[in-house]
Structures are given as C-alpha cells and as structure tokens.
Write a protein that holds these residues in place. Structure first.
Motif, PDB file in Angstrom:
ATOM      1  N   ILE A  18       6.989 -25.729  14.350  1.00  0.00           N
ATOM      2  CA  ILE A  18       8.291 -26.415  13.794  1.00  0.00           C
ATOM      3  C   ILE A  18       9.264 -25.866  14.376  1.00  0.00           C
ATOM      4  CG2 ILE A  18       9.618 -26.334  11.724  1.00  0.00           C
ATOM      5  CD1 ILE A  18       6.758 -26.523  10.076  1.00  0.00           C
ATOM      6  N   THR A  19       9.373 -24.408  14.685  1.00  0.00           N
ATOM      7  CA  THR A  19      10.639 -23.856  15.157  1.00  0.00           C
ATOM      8  C   THR A  19      10.646 -24.276  16.618  1.00  0.00           C
ATOM      9  OG1 THR A  19      10.026 -22.216  13.604  1.00  0.00           O
ATOM     10  CG2 THR A  19      11.614 -21.514  15.497  1.00  0.00           C
ATOM     11  N   SER A  20       9.971 -24.488  17.303  1.00  0.00           N
ATOM     12  CA  SER A  20      10.015 -24.912  19.031  1.00  0.00           C
ATOM     13  C   SER A  20      10.742 -26.325  18.914  1.00  0.00           C
ATOM     14  CB  SER A  20       8.557 -24.963  19.573  1.00  0.00           C
ATOM     15  OG  SER A  20       7.914 -23.991  19.551  1.00  0.00           O
ATOM     16  N   ASN A  21      10.663 -26.906  17.712  1.00  0.00           N
ATOM     17  CA  ASN A  21      11.411 -28.243  17.957  1.00  0.00           C
ATOM     18  C   ASN A  21      12.940 -28.238  17.475  1.00  0.00           C
ATOM     19  OD1 ASN A  21       9.013 -29.964  18.495  1.00  0.00           O
ATOM     20  ND2 ASN A  21       8.258 -29.895  16.711  1.00  0.00           N
ATOM     21  N   PHE A  22      13.060 -26.956  16.942  1.00  0.00           N
ATOM     22  CA  PHE A  22      14.610 -26.861  16.423  1.00  0.00           C
ATOM     23  C   PHE A  22      15.405 -26.497  17.770  1.00  0.00           C
ATOM     24  CE2 PHE A  22      17.592 -23.967  14.124  1.00  0.00           C
ATOM     25  CZ  PHE A  22      18.109 -24.976  13.279  1.00  0.00           C
ATOM     26  N   GLU A  23      16.568 -27.110  17.886  1.00  0.00           N
ATOM     27  CA  GLU A  23      17.199 -26.866  19.288  1.00  0.00           C
ATOM     28  C   GLU A  23      18.137 -25.466  19.144  1.00  0.00           C
ATOM     29  OE1 GLU A  23      20.078 -30.069  19.782  1.00  0.00           O
ATOM     30  OE2 GLU A  23      18.588 -31.671  19.234  1.00  0.00           O
ATOM     31  N   THR A  24      18.342 -24.879  17.923  1.00  0.00           N
ATOM     32  CA  THR A  24      19.134 -23.615  17.994  1.00  0.00           C
ATOM     33  C   THR A  24      18.259 -22.611  18.338  1.00  0.00           C
ATOM     34  OG1 THR A  24      20.711 -24.644  16.596  1.00  0.00           O
ATOM     35  CG2 THR A  24      20.671 -22.228  16.520  1.00  0.00           C
ATOM     36  N   ASP A  25      18.713 -21.503  18.892  1.00  0.00           N
ATOM     37  CA  ASP A  25      17.707 -20.222  18.811  1.00  0.00           C
ATOM     38  C   ASP A  25      17.804 -19.588  17.602  1.00  0.00           C
ATOM     39  OD1 ASP A  25      17.708 -20.333  21.684  1.00  0.00           O
ATOM     40  OD2 ASP A  25      19.534 -19.277  21.884  1.00  0.00           O
ATOM     41  N   VAL A  26      16.483 -19.369  17.235  1.00  0.00           N
ATOM     42  CA  VAL A  26      16.010 -18.533  15.833  1.00  0.00           C
ATOM     43  C   VAL A  26      15.371 -17.394  16.294  1.00  0.00           C
ATOM     44  CG1 VAL A  26      14.574 -19.168  13.884  1.00  0.00           C
ATOM     45  CG2 VAL A  26      15.643 -21.127  15.185  1.00  0.00           C
ATOM     46  N   PHE A  27      15.650 -16.227  15.605  1.00  0.00           N
ATOM     47  CA  PHE A  27      15.165 -14.974  15.432  1.00  0.00           C
ATOM     48  C   PHE A  27      14.208 -14.499  14.102  1.00  0.00           C
ATOM     49  CE2 PHE A  27      18.947 -15.756  18.212  1.00  0.00           C
ATOM     50  CZ  PHE A  27      18.332 -15.394  19.666  1.00  0.00           C
ATOM     51  N   LEU A  28      13.559 -13.760  14.433  1.00  0.00           N
ATOM     52  CA  LEU A  28      13.018 -13.086  13.449  1.00  0.00           C
ATOM     53  C   LEU A  28      13.163 -11.553  13.367  1.00  0.00           C
ATOM     54  CD1 LEU A  28       9.345 -14.700  13.341  1.00  0.00           C
ATOM     55  CD2 LEU A  28      11.263 -14.882  11.207  1.00  0.00           C
ATOM     56  N   LYS A  29      13.349 -11.088  12.569  1.00  0.00           N
ATOM     57  CA  LYS A  29      13.877  -9.365  12.666  1.00  0.00           C
ATOM     58  C   LYS A  29      12.907  -8.742  11.522  1.00  0.00           C
ATOM     59  CE  LYS A  29      17.312  -5.962  11.661  1.00  0.00           C
ATOM     60  NZ  LYS A  29      18.473  -5.665  11.219  1.00  0.00           N
ATOM     61  N   ALA A  30      12.002  -7.708  12.409  1.00  0.00           N
ATOM     62  CA  ALA A  30      11.140  -6.775  11.254  1.00  0.00           C
ATOM     63  C   ALA A  30      11.447  -5.286  11.610  1.00  0.00           C
ATOM     64  CB  ALA A  30       9.672  -7.110  11.740  1.00  0.00           C
ATOM     65  N   GLY A  31      12.111  -4.798  10.791  1.00  0.00           N
ATOM     66  CA  GLY A  31      12.584  -3.560  11.077  1.00  0.00           C
ATOM     67  C   GLY A  31      13.478  -3.459  12.195  1.00  0.00           C
ATOM     68  N   ARG A  32      13.246  -2.601  13.059  1.00  0.00           N
ATOM     69  CA  ARG A  32      14.398  -2.712  14.203  1.00  0.00           C
ATOM     70  C   ARG A  32      14.087  -3.638  15.346  1.00  0.00           C
ATOM     71  NH1 ARG A  32      12.405   2.044  18.267  1.00  0.00           N
ATOM     72  NH2 ARG A  32      10.432   2.336  17.738  1.00  0.00           N
ATOM     73  N   VAL A  34      13.861  -7.360  16.976  1.00  0.00           N
ATOM     74  CA  VAL A  34      14.227  -8.667  16.671  1.00  0.00           C
ATOM     75  C   VAL A  34      13.687  -9.658  18.075  1.00  0.00           C
ATOM     76  CG1 VAL A  34      16.052 -10.433  16.718  1.00  0.00           C
ATOM     77  CG2 VAL A  34      16.502  -8.063  15.969  1.00  0.00           C
ATOM     78  N   ILE A  35      12.847 -10.543  17.587  1.00  0.00           N
ATOM     79  CA  ILE A  35      12.177 -11.368  18.600  1.00  0.00           C
ATOM     80  C   ILE A  35      12.380 -12.896  18.515  1.00  0.00           C
ATOM     81  CG2 ILE A  35      10.257  -9.861  18.620  1.00  0.00           C
ATOM     82  CD1 ILE A  35       9.472 -13.067  17.149  1.00  0.00           C
ATOM     83  N   ASP A  36      12.129 -13.739  19.584  1.00  0.00           N
ATOM     84  CA  ASP A  36      12.452 -15.191  19.237  1.00  0.00           C
ATOM     85  C   ASP A  36      11.556 -15.828  18.617  1.00  0.00           C
ATOM     86  OD1 ASP A  36      12.668 -17.754  20.225  1.00  0.00           O
ATOM     87  OD2 ASP A  36      12.602 -17.323  22.188  1.00  0.00           O
ATOM     88  N   ALA A  37      11.899 -16.580  17.588  1.00  0.00           N
ATOM     89  CA  ALA A  37      10.725 -17.036  16.621  1.00  0.00           C
ATOM     90  C   ALA A  37      10.088 -18.329  17.145  1.00  0.00           C
ATOM     91  CB  ALA A  37      11.775 -17.534  15.384  1.00  0.00           C
TER      92      ALA A  37
END
Length: 79
Positions: A18-32, A34-37
């Motif tokens: 789902i996220t790969s089809n979204f044009e904007t950059d999306v990030f997931l933060k877990a603790g310290r 931050v990764i590309d969702a």
C-alpha cells in the motif's frame, strides 16, 4: 501523526504494498530509529512487537486529501 502495529509478516507485506503506491515519502519511527516505510527490509529491522509512529514528508506538495486517502487504506494497522 499516528501509530501502526505491523506484528506479522503478512501485515508488513500488505503495508509495504500500500505504502509503495503512495507518492509522498513515508517514515516509521521506532525508538531512535527512523526508516523508510516503503522498505520491507527496513521494517523487518525494527521491533515489530511494538507500535511505530508513522510520519510523512509533507514538503513535496502532499495535501491533506492525499494523506487522508492513504490513512483510510492503512486503517487496519492503526492502533
């Protein structure tokens, strides 16, 4: 913005698709961390037993309507 829980392989795969089809950059933060969702390997490097914070790069002309549509698609992962 919101928190998501991706505590199974199937959930991670569906979320990334789902996220790969979204044009904007999306990030997931877990603790310290931050990764590309959109990165399945990045997500698997995190602790999937805990909710992660979902954020967007809104500087690339991403309006609230686009984000709302995306959020509707991923609502099954929201906690």
């Amino acid at each position: 913005m919101c928190k998501v829980l991706l505590n199974s392989i199937e959930k991670v795969k569906k979320f990334v698709n789902i996220t790969s089809n979204f044009e904007t950059d999306v990030f997931l933060k877990a603790g310290r961390y931050v990764i590309d969702a959109k990165s399945i390997m990045g997500i698997f490097s995190l602790d999937l037993t805990k909710p992660m914070e979902l954020t967007f790069d809104t500087e690339n002309n991403c309006d609230d309507g686009i984000i709302a549509g995306y959020m509707k698609q991923i609502e099954e992962f929201a906690v």
